[in-house]
Design an enzyme around this catalytic site. Structure first.
Site, PDB file in Angstrom:
ATOM      1  N   ALA A  70      52.726  36.100  63.040  1.00  0.00           N
ATOM      2  CA  ALA A  70      52.532  36.770  61.759  1.00  0.00           C
ATOM      3  C   ALA A  70      51.921  35.762  60.802  1.00  0.00           C
ATOM      4  O   ALA A  70      51.921  34.571  61.091  1.00  0.00           O
ATOM      5  CB  ALA A  70      53.871  37.257  61.210  1.00  0.00           C
ATOM      6  N   MET A  71      51.392  36.240  59.670  1.00  0.00           N
ATOM      7  CA  MET A  71      50.809  35.335  58.686  1.00  0.00           C
ATOM      8  C   MET A  71      51.166  35.795  57.284  1.00  0.00           C
ATOM      9  O   MET A  71      50.980  36.956  56.923  1.00  0.00           O
ATOM     10  CB  MET A  71      49.286  35.275  58.868  1.00  0.00           C
ATOM     11  N   GLU A 119      56.861  25.159  56.931  1.00  0.00           N
ATOM     12  CA  GLU A 119      57.287  25.949  58.088  1.00  0.00           C
ATOM     13  C   GLU A 119      58.753  25.726  58.450  1.00  0.00           C
ATOM     14  O   GLU A 119      59.454  26.652  58.852  1.00  0.00           O
ATOM     15  CB  GLU A 119      56.385  25.655  59.290  1.00  0.00           C
ATOM     16  N   GLU A 132      58.379  35.453  56.994  1.00  0.00           N
ATOM     17  CA  GLU A 132      57.158  35.602  56.196  1.00  0.00           C
ATOM     18  C   GLU A 132      57.463  35.842  54.730  1.00  0.00           C
ATOM     19  O   GLU A 132      56.785  35.308  53.854  1.00  0.00           O
ATOM     20  CB  GLU A 132      56.274  36.727  56.753  1.00  0.00           C
TER      21      GLU A 132
HETATM   22 ZN   LIG Z   1      55.716  30.270  58.537  1.00  0.00          ZN
END
Ligand SMILES: [Zn+2]
Ligand SMILES: *[C@@H]1O[C@H](CO)[C@@H](O)[C@H](O)[C@H]1NC(C)=O
Ligand SMILES: *[C@@H]1O[C@H](CO)[C@@H](O)[C@H](O)[C@H]1NC(C)=O
Ligand SMILES: *[C@@H]1O[C@H](CO)[C@@H](O)[C@H](O)[C@H]1NC(C)=O
Ligand SMILES: *[C@@H]1O[C@H](CO)[C@@H](O)[C@H](O)[C@H]1NC(C)=O
Ligand SMILES: *[C@@H]1O[C@H](CO)[C@@H](O)[C@H](O)[C@H]1NC(C)=O
Ligand SMILES: *[C@@H]1O[C@H](CO)[C@@H](O)[C@H](O)[C@H]1NC(C)=O
Length: 845
Positions: free
Chosen positions: A347-348, A405, A383
């Site tokens: 996913a982004m 992250e 996300e």
């Molecule tokens: Zn991420």
């Protein structure tokens, strides 16, 4: 970006037990190979145009001389805002190419005198005006110098505009460009995704900008600290919908058959978070969060089948959780989430327009498993955490990616736990991040979390930052920090950090400063050293310590834990749940610190164990032994041992599920049932194979009615295909092609790799190179599934060796794919001979 789960989480261990651990050394090898490629081709991050010949390596070191030779922007110009118009064509042109056209005007301020405009532009055909690639004008009082010369620098991905005079410090200018680019199917920049609905081929234009692909869409200052406002206009056909980061404010029909959609200006943001989508997707929406518009978009069939409903149900609560946790309102006026048929990562986190693989967003209450549901919750939670951490406040440069992250990978468990309080999500970080990264970080080839800014310049070096160390070690180190300064203090520091730097950029120490401040403002909290000093030990050096306590003297010693004791070095100077004891024992045994017999002894009690986490932990570790021994004479004994250990668990689930007709109540019990069946069948527990074969047969006899419980599908499909023949395989292939639910297709794709028939495996390998059979996004993971199979491993290795250049060119560019492919295939490699094979091959190319 969200992680890509090549081996899906929580589907249980299936027939072939998975292991994240073995031979991660090869990851390092393939990264070294990546670097080699970058050096040899002189054009990093970009596949060679010619896949058969490799340029001879240059012997002279390239020394940057001119400002455009450097990969980093000079910083003399700062963008303020952009007006960007894009027009993607969803039908091929007369040459058979899919293209997009557009224009962009960027307003920028000069902060240092210069006669050069250096701006990113990659693979765009720019229109020329009087022989130059751009037009320049002054804003307000400023008069723009004339353009002397302009050119493109392919290596560093720049458009360079040389001026007759210098730009004035403090003055503002507008640079206008018009361009044409290819809407390729390569999953990066502005690209196309295709799918078939009711026999009709549909084309979607979508985008993936992180990390360095915005520059393939329009000329821009493509660095995360170069934040600006974006005014976006998208031209598209009637009958399609255009989406971008901001809410659409106007959509007018202009001529036939064109529609022009204008979006509200964005907040100040980084280029890598932009997103543009034109599709015939439909949506469901809710306004439950203070009139915030929340929409889930997908193919019409998926929405009609109500596959988006679960995602919509959890998004509101997760956003509310983060608003409270961060003590900061959701920064935008809407939240769109879109499921795409072709998507490289998991996913982004594009700001306000998050993109997903279908398996990470869509959930079918009847057909999907509990594991599929958990994945949807976790990925959404990951996300959405970025909407503040990463998007509102952004790390200045990619060297600090681990903080972005790692942070999202930690708090995703908190958000998911809030949305699904009965799932014990917070415990699962131990399996999915902690033990996973222990295995990688225990190798001499590991690296520290933190990198220096000047060590990360080229797009290929940026791509390398997206690895297990950044995501998982980052997550567990932050969890540790949060636990020792306590969660409320952590949250207070975090909130201060986010509010101080909103719409701006930071370096990781800025977070430490605010956490330190929060500690100091809380007299009841005492920490032995500053947050900086404590965290430096975890972020600046690789690995982790093994602590030895002599129970006779009470003396405590620690040293750097390494799996390969020959590269042992002293360090300069993980409740003790059953799962962790098992994992520690196996890691210590593999490092030759304790006797393997002792580690295996921790599994002796397992015949009495009924909990998921210890079982999962043991199976993952035993899997290392299975992988190493399933081709040797000792495998028989190991199989007999495991059969004896798993039998009681199999019987336990048979009883509590009333002969496999009911679903166990607990969330993790459901996972453990999957393990019980998978291992029992592969170890030959009486009755297991007959059971799964009969279920699969019933399905084959009546394909429109699948009698297999959703949770058990992965394991049952795999076992039935492994113990079946071409008929079982071909049935799975038919059902795979006919599947309308992505997670069902994904299960079948993985199960088809379970066959023990060599020609079926070879045929399947060939299918991975045909995008009409296996989507590009799924090719590397399919090869990996095949390599996980004892019969498939040598076939996959031969396949990859024979087509190395082609595979590298097609699949080697992404952040995750290539190193995953190589490490996946070589996981069983245990002999010196096999290691030499890998080294020889990576060096040859
Ligand atoms: Zn991420
Ligand atoms: C950008 O392109 C659109 C569509 O071709 C056009 O209507 C618009 O005038 C262009 N903008 C500029 C500033 O040239
Ligand atoms: C861009 O221009 C080059 C050279 O004229 C041409 O070969 C290429 O096909 C063009 N790209 C597109 C997407 O039309
Ligand atoms: C979504 O929430 C509604 C209302 O609570 C509920 O009826 C429905 O079953 C939920 N859907 C899913 C897939 O969880
Ligand atoms: C490991 O421990 C077992 C039992 O204590 C012993 O029989 C065996 O010889 C030991 N193996 C090694 C390599 O030390
Ligand atoms: C399960 O099957 C066995 C043998 O077929 C039978 O004896 C037993 O009563 C069944 N149990 C339940 C709960 O249906
Ligand atoms: C394929 O899918 C369609 C629509 O979902 C269904 O009507 C058809 O029966 C399926 N074919 C098979 C062989 O299952």
């Amino acid at each position: 970006m969200g992680k890509v789960y090549y081996v899906s989480q929580n589907v249980g261990l299936g027939l072939l037990v998975l292991a994240v651990s073995a031979l991660a050394t090869i990851i390092a090898l393939s990264i070294a190979y990546d670097k080699e490629k970058a050096k040899n081709q002189g054009k990093p991050g970009d596949g060679a145009a010619d896949s058969t010949s490799m340029p001879t390596p240059s012997t002279t070191q390239f020394t940057p001389k001119e400002p455009w030779d450097y990969y980093r922007l000079p910083g003399s110009l700062v963008p303020v805002s952009y007006d960007v118009t894009l027009w993607p064509r969803l039908e091929p042109n007369k040459d058979g190419l899919y293209i997009f056209t557009g224009n962009s005007s960027v307003v920028f301020r000069c902060v240092e005198e210069t006669d050069l405009i250096i701006i990113h532009s990659n693979k765009l055909n720019l229109t020329t005006f009087n022989g130059h690639h751009a037009k320049l004008s002054g804003l307000g009082e400023a008069t723009a110098p004339t353009i002397k010369k302009s050119w493109l620098v392919v290596k560093t991905e720049y458009l360079v505009v040389q001026l007759s005079n210098r730009l004035a410090v403090g003055a503002t200018y507008v640079l206008h460009t018009e361009f044409l680019g290819e809407l390729a199917d390569n999953l990066e920049g502005f690209y196309r995704s295709e799918y078939v609905e009711d026999g009709v081929k549909k084309v979607v234009a979508t985008s993936q900008m992180q990390a360095t692909y915005a520059r393939k869409t329009f000329p821009c200052f493509d660095e995360p600290a170069m934040k600006a406002l974006f005014n976006i206009i998208i031209i598209h056909n009637q009958g399609t919908v255009a989406l971008s980061n901001g809410r659409e404010i106007d959509s007018v029909i202009e001529g036939v058959p064109v529609k022009v959609t204008t979006f509200e200006p964005t907040e100040r943001m980084s280029t890598y978070l932009l997103a543009f989508i034109v599709s015939d997707f439909v949506s469901i929406q809710s306004n439950q969060n203070n009139n915030l518009l929340i929409r889930i978009w997908a193919r019409k069939k998926a929405i009609d089948d109500r596959q988006g409903e679960y995602a919509l149900n959890v998004t509101g609560p997760i956003l509310q959780f983060y608003e409270r946790y961060y003590n900061a309102a959701y920064p935008l006026s809407k939240s769109d989430q879109v499921a795409l048929p072709d998507f490289n990562a998991g996913a982004m986190e594009n700001w306000g327009l998050v993109t997903y693989r279908e398996t990470a967003l869509l959930y079918d209450p009847v057909l999907s498993s509990t594991g599929n549901k958990e994945r949807v919750t976790s990925v959404i939670s990951h996300e959405l955490a970025h909407m503040w951490f990463g998007n509102l406040v952004t790390l200045k440069w990619w060297n600090d990616l681990w903080l972005n992250e790692g942070f999202a990978s930690y708090v995703e468990y908190l958000g998911a736990d809030y949305a699904e309080p009965t799932w014990n999500m917070k415990d699962q970080i131990v399996l999915y991040d902690m033990q996973k990264v222990f295995a990688v970080d225990a190798l001499a080839s590991s690296h520290p979390l933190s990198r220096k800014e000047d060590e990360v310049n080229e797009p290929a070096q940026i791509s390398e930052m997206f690895n297990t160390i950044s995501y998982s070690k980052g997550a567990v180190v932050l969890r540790m920090l949060s636990e020792f300064i306590t969660e409320p203090v952590f949250a207070r520091g975090l909130s201060a950090y986010l509010n101080t730097f909103a719409f701006g950029n930071t370096v990781y120490t800025d977070l430490w400063d605010h956490l330190q401040q929060a500690v100091e403002n809380t007299p009841e909290i005492f920490i032995p050293d500053s947050v900086h000093n404590i965290m430096n030990r975890w972020t600046l050096q690789m690995g982790f310590p093994v602590v030895t306590i002599d129970t006779r003297t009470g003396r405590i010693t620690q040293k750097h834990f390494l799996l390969d004791p020959d590269s042992c070095q002293e360090m300069a100077g993980s409740p003790t749940i059953r799962a962790q004891i098992i994992d520690d024992a196996f890691n210590l045994a593999r490092a030759k610190i304790i006797n393997t017999t002792l580690a295996l002894r921790t599994t002796k009690y397992l015949s009495k164990e009924r909990d998921y986490i210890p079982w999962e932990s043991a199976l993952r570790n035993l899997d290392y032994y299975i992988l190493m021994f399933d081709r040797t004479e000792v495998y028989g004994a190991l199989q007999a041992y495991l059969k004896k250990q798993i039998q009681p668990l199999f019987e336990h689930f048979k009883t509590i599920t009333a002969n496999w007709t009911k679903i166990p109540q607990g969330h993790t019990d459901q996972y453990n049932q999957i393990n019980a069946i998978g291992i029992a069948c592969s170890m030959g527990v009486k009755g297991c194979r007959e059971l799964i074969k009969s279920w699969y047969r019933q399905w084959m006899e009546n394909p429109v009615h699948n009698p297999i419980l959703a949770n058990l599908k992965s394991t049952v499909y795999c076992s039935a295909i492994a113990f079946g023949g071409v008929e079982e395989w071909d049935f799975a292939w038919t059902m795979f092609q006919n599947a309308t639910l992505a997670s069902e297709a994904s299960r079948l794709r993985s199960a088809m790799a379970c066959t023990k028939v060599p020609w079926l495996l070879n045929r399947y390998l060939e299918y991975t190179l045909d995008p009409t059979k296996i989507r590009k996004q799924d090719a590397t993971s399919t090869v990996q599934y095949i390599a996980r199979n004892v019969v498939g491993m040598p076939l996959a290795w031969n396949f990859v060796r024979a087509r190395w250049s082609y595979i590298f060119q097609q699949y080697g560019k992404g952040s995750f794919s290539f190193s995953n492919l190589i490490s996946g295939i070589t996981r069983r490699f245990s002999t010196e001979f096999e290691l030499q094979e890998v080294c020889k091959h990576t060096q040859q190319h």
